[in-house]
Design an enzyme around this catalytic site. Structure first.
Site, PDB file in Angstrom:
ATOM      1  N   CYS A  69       0.836  -1.191   0.000  1.00 24.65           N
ATOM      2  CA  CYS A  69       0.000   0.000   0.000  1.00 24.65           C
ATOM      3  C   CYS A  69       0.874   1.246   0.000  1.00 24.65           C
ATOM      4  CB  CYS A  69      -0.865   0.016   1.246  1.00 24.65           C
ATOM      5  SG  CYS A  69      -1.759  -1.520   1.485  1.00 24.65           S
ATOM      6  N   TRP A  72      -3.812  -1.754  -1.320  1.00 26.55           N
ATOM      7  CA  TRP A  72      -3.769  -2.972  -2.127  1.00 26.55           C
ATOM      8  C   TRP A  72      -4.271  -4.058  -1.191  1.00 26.55           C
ATOM      9  CZ3 TRP A  72      -1.287  -7.804  -2.244  1.00 26.55           C
ATOM     10  CH2 TRP A  72      -1.305  -8.463  -3.485  1.00 26.55           C
ATOM     11  N   ASN A 128       0.669  -0.745   6.215  1.00 28.25           N
ATOM     12  CA  ASN A 128       1.083  -1.521   5.046  1.00 28.25           C
ATOM     13  C   ASN A 128       1.741  -2.787   5.571  1.00 28.25           C
ATOM     14  OD1 ASN A 128       2.062  -2.468   2.601  1.00 28.25           O
ATOM     15  ND2 ASN A 128       3.857  -1.126   2.622  1.00 28.25           N
ATOM     16  N   GLY A 129       1.271  -3.956   5.119  1.00 25.14           N
ATOM     17  CA  GLY A 129       1.850  -5.216   5.596  1.00 25.14           C
ATOM     18  C   GLY A 129       0.749  -6.182   5.974  1.00 25.14           C
ATOM     19  N   GLU A 142       9.855 -12.073 -20.651  1.00 24.73           N
ATOM     20  CA  GLU A 142       9.571 -10.698 -20.253  1.00 24.73           C
ATOM     21  C   GLU A 142       8.508 -10.072 -21.167  1.00 24.73           C
ATOM     22  OE1 GLU A 142       9.993  -9.095 -17.717  1.00 24.73           O
ATOM     23  OE2 GLU A 142       9.866  -6.976 -18.225  1.00 24.73           O
ATOM     24  N   LYS A 187       5.031  -8.607 -19.693  1.00 27.72           N
ATOM     25  CA  LYS A 187       4.580  -7.224 -19.891  1.00 27.72           C
ATOM     26  C   LYS A 187       3.158  -7.212 -20.435  1.00 27.72           C
ATOM     27  CE  LYS A 187       6.701  -5.351 -18.000  1.00 27.72           C
ATOM     28  NZ  LYS A 187       7.887  -5.681 -17.264  1.00 27.72           N
ATOM     29  N   GLU A 214       0.586  -8.311 -17.812  1.00 29.03           N
ATOM     30  CA  GLU A 214       0.412  -7.354 -16.718  1.00 29.03           C
ATOM     31  C   GLU A 214      -0.502  -6.203 -17.078  1.00 29.03           C
ATOM     32  OE1 GLU A 214       4.648  -6.361 -15.859  1.00 29.03           O
ATOM     33  OE2 GLU A 214       4.012  -6.632 -13.783  1.00 29.03           O
ATOM     34  N   HIS A 226       7.669 -29.449 -28.013  1.00 32.26           N
ATOM     35  CA  HIS A 226       7.348 -30.429 -26.977  1.00 32.26           C
ATOM     36  C   HIS A 226       6.019 -30.120 -26.288  1.00 32.26           C
ATOM     37  CE1 HIS A 226      11.260 -32.247 -27.439  1.00 32.26           C
ATOM     38  NE2 HIS A 226      11.808 -31.048 -27.363  1.00 32.26           N
ATOM     39  N   LYS A 250       3.288  -2.174  -7.468  1.00 31.32           N
ATOM     40  CA  LYS A 250       4.660  -2.130  -7.961  1.00 31.32           C
ATOM     41  C   LYS A 250       5.627  -2.853  -7.039  1.00 31.32           C
ATOM     42  CE  LYS A 250       8.045   0.337 -10.358  1.00 31.32           C
ATOM     43  NZ  LYS A 250       8.070  -0.614 -11.471  1.00 31.32           N
TER      44      LYS A 250
HETATM   45  C1  AGP Z   1       7.394  -5.978 -13.306  1.00 33.03           C
HETATM   46  O1  AGP Z   1       6.755  -5.456 -14.425  1.00 33.03           O
HETATM   47  C2  AGP Z   1       6.525  -6.403 -12.248  1.00 33.03           C
HETATM   48  N1  AGP Z   1       5.529  -5.513 -11.879  1.00 33.03           N
HETATM   49  C3  AGP Z   1       7.056  -7.329 -11.170  1.00 33.03           C
HETATM   50  O2  AGP Z   1       7.188  -8.569 -11.760  1.00 33.03           O
HETATM   51  C4  AGP Z   1       8.378  -6.935 -10.481  1.00 33.03           C
HETATM   52  O3  AGP Z   1       9.435  -7.032 -11.378  1.00 33.03           O
HETATM   53  C5  AGP Z   1       8.603  -7.851  -9.268  1.00 33.03           C
HETATM   54  O4  AGP Z   1       7.553  -7.691  -8.363  1.00 33.03           O
HETATM   55  C6  AGP Z   1       9.933  -7.599  -8.593  1.00 33.03           C
HETATM   56  O5  AGP Z   1      10.034  -6.297  -8.118  1.00 33.03           O
HETATM   57  P1  AGP Z   1      11.424  -5.692  -7.674  1.00 33.03           P
HETATM   58  O6  AGP Z   1      12.283  -5.634  -8.890  1.00 33.03           O
HETATM   59  O7  AGP Z   1      11.104  -4.343  -7.133  1.00 33.03           O
HETATM   60  O8  AGP Z   1      11.992  -6.626  -6.650  1.00 33.03           O
END
Ligand code: AGP
Length: 627
Positions: A2, A77, A103-104, A500, A504, A507, A523, A622
């Site tokens: 959060c 969140w 937060n937590g 990746e 992306k 997400e 496979h 994030k």
């Molecule tokens: C990346 O687009 C993501 N939102 C997520 O996978 C992120 O890379 C992951 O949570 C790790 O975060 P960090 O690099 O801050 O440890």
């Protein structure tokens, strides 16, 4: 996960500052938003389900009863309890005198709650957080009614917060305000990030540094088991059992402008566009061209340590893990060391093996990802030395590491990581060269050649940042925005880039996508191929290109629709693709940096075509600071 922003100032009104601070932290959660301030009317609170904008609009219609010099806000969140107004923070105590944001996760909240209900407390939410507000209220009452004081030199409120925090098991960053102590904000932390900002006649608290930069660059990262008291006179820090902590604030180099969108419609697009500069900032000051070597600032790891290492263990999550997969190739090749690369969430629960002569490398943009932090802690317990690659100075992971390589990407606000990823790739490239040189596996000339390739990369990237390049990806996005699934294929160093690219897209556009090693497709996933499935194949020139083109033939033979990422002028790749994305040529080792950029852009443009907000994808935050 959060977002928290609080402020106490001598004069003026903190409400706009809190809303603006929360806007910069909204990437951490946007299920609901809330704010509480003390005005001449007393404690006033507004909470709304949904994004901060909804709260802002509510306040514009019905503001508080006057200016406030102290207050706190929160973007949520959700973990415990649905997305409702009752579950939104700030929470209050039974008498509406105290407000708290958290937060937590409080793991023993059911036990604590049971005890408090027996004492007559009534709970209005189904969150774990609310229990802390009542627990503090309960302890404050006892102290104020003459209960024995352990620390008579601090206010009863601080003592009550310390006592409640000691009883809580789990992770927390909490911020507490109380009507009868209207000059102070109390903050406590355990395993959840929180930063104190120290201004002139003002003090601030936030979950992350960018939110503080408009007010101050002087910050203190509160450590686990510490409690801070913020007033307009300054900031005092103690441990949970009351011992005074003498702390030194640090100055942050980022400027506030770096946290603005600078005219871009979304942070994600701004951050994609910033990559050439971010890569240059991460790389160029560190190159020792003369000796074909790399010099990291404040990186106290001797050649002996690098020589004696028997194995490297990379630990990370999400995008940072994908960088780690590229790092595995680079370190194995340049330094001749076996590398394991693991999901931090898996690594931390695996059977412990002794890890003497192992170097564990954590990779994290935020430096606060709980799984990575705990995974590194595990590695340390098993005897490994700990290094990390991180973008946020002073965050938790660098603080627990033996040495840190900072990526100089600047603040990354978009939830989908872009510039931090390419900077991680640069940092890993440099680290692999440093290791190769220290271990005598790379000669001075080898090192020079690798550094020269990196120097040549920067101008070549320009080909990905002109109108034609942007437009060609936009056109593809329009064409494929309606697809239900995507497959991304790559080989060798480009396999993590396929992962990746798929991540992306998932997400921010919510399209199901899979990344697969190109050679593994036959496979299993080949069964999915038909005319409705776009397959993005990374087939730039280099050692894996011909094999990848073979796999591409297999996709074509089954009627698949192929988007090829290839180098300009590659006639074979052209022939095999329904659509092309041309990228500039570079070495095999640097190709991942080049190839991921159009994939980031494709995901971004598809999200925009689908009217989705790329900066705030649903359900995501994030910085994942809970398990
Ligand atoms: C990346 O687009 C993501 N939102 C997520 O996978 C992120 O890379 C992951 O949570 C790790 O975060 P960090 O690099 O801050 O440890």
């Amino acid at each position: 996960m959060c977002g928290i922003f609080g402020a106490v100032v001598r004069e003026g009104d903190v409400t706009p500052a809190i809303l603006d601070g929360l806007a910069l932290l909204e990437y951490r959660g946007y299920d609901s938003a809330g704010i509480a301030v003390f005005t001449s009317r007393g404690m006033e609170r507004r909470r709304r389900v949904g994004k901060l904008e909804i709260l802002r609009n509510a306040l514009a219609k019905e503001g508080f009863g006057g200016p406030a010099t102290i207050g706190v806000g929160h973007t949520r969140w959700a973990t415990h309890g649905g997305v409702t107004e009752a579950n939104a923070h700030p929470h209050s105590d039974s008498k509406d005198e105290l407000v708290l944001v958290h937060n937590g996760i409080i793991e023993n909240y059911l036990d604590l709650r049971g005890d408090l209900i027996t004492k007559g407390h009534q709970f209005l939410s189904s969150t774990d957080s609310e229990v802390l507000a009542h627990a503090i209220e309960d302890r404050l009452q006892t102290i104020e009614r003459g209960g024995a004081r352990q620390h008579p030199d601090i206010s009863a409120l601080e003592e009550a917060v310390m006592s409640a925090a000691r009883a809580a098991r789990g992770t927390y960053a909490i911020v507490v305000l109380h009507k009868r102590y209207p000059d102070r904000i109390i903050v406590a932390r355990q395993d959840s990030p929180v930063v104190i900002g120290i201004g002139r006649g003002a003090a601030f608290v936030a979950s992350d540094v960018p939110a503080l930069l408009r007010h101050t660059r002087s910050v203190y990262y509160l450590r686990d088991g510490e409690v801070a008291t913020l007033t307009t006179e300054g900031v005092g820090v103690r441990t949970l059992d009351g011992k005074v902590v003498s702390y030194r604030p640090q100055e942050i180099a980022w400027d506030a402008a770096a946290t603005d969108r600078r005219g871009y419609p979304h942070y994600m697009l701004k951050e994609i566009e910033e990559q050439p500069d971010a890569i240059a900032q991460t790389a160029f000051d560190r190159l020792d061209d003369e000796n074909g070597d790399v010099r990291f600032e404040d990186f106290d790891v001797s050649d002996e340590k690098l020589k004696s290492a028997q194995r490297i263990q990379i630990i990370a999550c999400g995008t940072s893990l994908h960088a780690g997969f590229v790092g595995k190739f680079l370190i194995e090749e340049f330094a001749g060391l076996p590398v394991e690369c693991d999901y931090a969430s898996e690594f931390r629960y695996r059977t412990p093996l002794p890890s003497k002569d192992v170097i564990a490398i954590g990779i994290s943009q935020s430096g606060e990802t709980m799984d990575t932090l705990k995974g590194l802690g595990q590695a340390r317990e098993r005897g490994a030395a700990i290094l990390d690659i991180c973008n946020v100075k002073g965050s938790s992971i660098p603080r627990m590491s033996d040495a840190t390589i900072y990526t100089h990407a600047g603040p990354e606000i978009g939830v989908a990581s872009t510039k931090a990823f390419t900077c991680q790739l640069v940092a890993l490239y440099l680290l692999a060269i440093r290791m190769g040189r220290a271990r005598g596996r790379l000669s001075r000339d080898d090192g020079r050649e690798l550094l020269l390739s990196l120097r040549k990369l920067r101008p070549r990237l320009d080909a990905l940042f002109n109108d034609a390049a942007r437009e060609s990806v936009r056109a593809l996005a329009k064409k494929y925005q309606g697809s239900r699934d995507f497959l991304f294929l790559g080989r060798g160093l480009n396999y993590p880039i396929a992962l990746e690219g798929a991540l992306k897209l998932k997400e921010i556009s919510y399209i199901h996508a899979e990344g697969y090693p190109a050679g593994e497709m036959k496979h299993g996933p080949i069964a999915m191929i038909d005319a409705t499935l776009p397959v993005v194949v990374i087939a730039t020139r280099g050692r894996d290109r011909d094999k990848t083109l073979n796999q591409l033939e297999q996709v074509r033979a089954r009627g698949g629709r192929v988007i090829v990422i290839c180098n300009a002028g590659d006639a074979d790749a052209r022939r095999l693709g329904d659509d092309l994305i041309e990228v500039p040529a570079t070495s095999d080792h640097l190709a991942p940096i080049v190839n991921v950029i159009p994939l980031q852009r494709l995901a971004y443009e598809i999200a925009v075509c689908r009217n989705l907000s790329p900066d705030n994808p649903r359900n995501l935050a994030k910085s994942v600071t809970v398990e």
